[in-house]
Design an enzyme around this catalytic site. Structure first.
Site, PDB file in Angstrom:
ATOM      1  N   ASN A  42      31.080  -4.346  13.960  1.00  0.00           N
ATOM      2  CA  ASN A  42      32.228  -5.215  14.215  1.00  0.00           C
ATOM      3  C   ASN A  42      33.515  -4.472  13.875  1.00  0.00           C
ATOM      4  O   ASN A  42      33.572  -3.658  12.941  1.00  0.00           O
ATOM      5  CB  ASN A  42      32.125  -6.547  13.475  1.00  0.00           C
ATOM      6  CG  ASN A  42      31.913  -6.429  11.981  1.00  0.00           C
ATOM      7  OD1 ASN A  42      31.281  -5.496  11.500  1.00  0.00           O
ATOM      8  ND2 ASN A  42      32.425  -7.381  11.228  1.00  0.00           N
ATOM      9  N   ILE A  43      34.524  -4.751  14.684  1.00  0.00           N
ATOM     10  CA  ILE A  43      35.835  -4.106  14.530  1.00  0.00           C
ATOM     11  C   ILE A  43      36.874  -5.214  14.519  1.00  0.00           C
ATOM     12  O   ILE A  43      37.130  -5.843  15.558  1.00  0.00           O
ATOM     13  CB  ILE A  43      36.087  -3.108  15.684  1.00  0.00           C
ATOM     14  CG1 ILE A  43      34.973  -2.047  15.718  1.00  0.00           C
ATOM     15  CG2 ILE A  43      37.467  -2.453  15.529  1.00  0.00           C
ATOM     16  CD1 ILE A  43      34.977  -1.178  16.969  1.00  0.00           C
ATOM     17  N   GLU A  44      37.420  -5.482  13.348  1.00  0.00           N
ATOM     18  CA  GLU A  44      38.336  -6.618  13.191  1.00  0.00           C
ATOM     19  C   GLU A  44      39.773  -6.221  13.489  1.00  0.00           C
ATOM     20  O   GLU A  44      40.092  -5.052  13.697  1.00  0.00           O
ATOM     21  CB  GLU A  44      38.196  -7.191  11.767  1.00  0.00           C
ATOM     22  CG  GLU A  44      36.806  -7.754  11.533  1.00  0.00           C
ATOM     23  CD  GLU A  44      36.648  -8.501  10.226  1.00  0.00           C
ATOM     24  OE1 GLU A  44      37.506  -8.352   9.328  1.00  0.00           O
ATOM     25  OE2 GLU A  44      35.652  -9.244  10.108  1.00  0.00           O
ATOM     26  N   CYS A  53      32.753  -8.056  18.081  1.00  0.00           N
ATOM     27  CA  CYS A  53      31.504  -8.135  17.315  1.00  0.00           C
ATOM     28  C   CYS A  53      30.673  -6.865  17.498  1.00  0.00           C
ATOM     29  O   CYS A  53      30.819  -6.131  18.488  1.00  0.00           O
ATOM     30  CB  CYS A  53      30.672  -9.319  17.789  1.00  0.00           C
ATOM     31  SG  CYS A  53      31.330 -10.932  17.359  1.00  0.00           S
ATOM     32  N   GLU A  55      27.554  -6.568  18.298  1.00  0.00           N
ATOM     33  CA  GLU A  55      26.688  -6.598  19.477  1.00  0.00           C
ATOM     34  C   GLU A  55      27.444  -6.138  20.718  1.00  0.00           C
ATOM     35  O   GLU A  55      26.955  -5.367  21.528  1.00  0.00           O
ATOM     36  CB  GLU A  55      26.159  -8.021  19.715  1.00  0.00           C
ATOM     37  CG  GLU A  55      25.316  -8.573  18.568  1.00  0.00           C
ATOM     38  CD  GLU A  55      26.118  -9.354  17.546  1.00  0.00           C
ATOM     39  OE1 GLU A  55      27.246  -8.934  17.207  1.00  0.00           O
ATOM     40  OE2 GLU A  55      25.612 -10.389  17.089  1.00  0.00           O
ATOM     41  N   CYS A  90      26.836 -14.418  17.982  1.00  0.00           N
ATOM     42  CA  CYS A  90      27.759 -15.513  18.317  1.00  0.00           C
ATOM     43  C   CYS A  90      27.626 -15.861  19.808  1.00  0.00           C
ATOM     44  O   CYS A  90      27.017 -15.126  20.592  1.00  0.00           O
ATOM     45  CB  CYS A  90      29.198 -15.135  17.973  1.00  0.00           C
ATOM     46  SG  CYS A  90      29.995 -14.083  19.197  1.00  0.00           S
ATOM     47  N   CYS A  93      28.897 -13.203  22.359  1.00  0.00           N
ATOM     48  CA  CYS A  93      27.958 -12.073  22.511  1.00  0.00           C
ATOM     49  C   CYS A  93      26.728 -12.488  23.324  1.00  0.00           C
ATOM     50  O   CYS A  93      26.205 -11.693  24.116  1.00  0.00           O
ATOM     51  CB  CYS A  93      27.541 -11.548  21.147  1.00  0.00           C
ATOM     52  SG  CYS A  93      28.877 -10.676  20.295  1.00  0.00           S
TER      53      CYS A  93
END
Ligand code: THU
Length: 131
Positions: A42-44, A53, A55, A90, A93
């Site tokens: 994940n890359i916020e 996310c 995935e 989620c 995804c």
């Protein structure tokens, strides 16, 4: 490749997470039909909604490289990279998976102590939309 081996690659990917806002690190490992594996984390983002996310990171990396056929995905996550529960994909995804995967696509959701749940895409996203 066994589910356990794919899960190990998801755990490794989890430690690549960029998650300064939630502290919740997620890793994914996507098995392509030709046997290659793409990892994602994940890359916020400070604006929150642009967050990607784990995935989807794995899928987008693989699709960019030309892959279109996929067999299975492993996912795991936890606060500060410590897995204390299951981390199911989620809804966004799931829809991305549906774009590229058949209903029998397998998702291995890793939990603590080597446990994992197996779900098909049909179970995760019944009656889903495709064109
Ligand atoms: N996250 C994922 O990477 N995959 C999921 O399936 C659920 C949530 C990430 C998004 C965000 O960076 C953090 O977990 C907390 O929601």
């Amino acid at each position: 490749m066994t589910p356990q081996a794919l899960i190990e690659l998801a755990k490794e990917a989890m430690h690549h997470a960029y998650a300064p806002y939630s502290g919740f690190q997620v890793g994914a490992a996507l098995l392509c039909a030709d046997g290659s594996v793409y990892q994602g984390c994940n890359i916020e983002n400070a604006a929150y909604s642009p967050t990607n996310c784990a995935e989807r990171t794995a899928f987008f990396r693989a699709v960019y490289d030309g892959h279109r056929e996929f067999t299975a995905l492993a996912v795991c996550g936890g606060k500060d990279g410590i897995i204390t529960g299951f981390c199911p994909p989620c809804g966004v995804c799931r829809q991305v998976m549906r774009e590229f995967c058949r209903e029998d696509f397998s998702v291995y959701i890793a939990g603590p102590e080597g446990q994992y749940q197996t779900r098909t895409l049909a179970q995760l996203l019944p009656d889903s939309f495709t064109l």
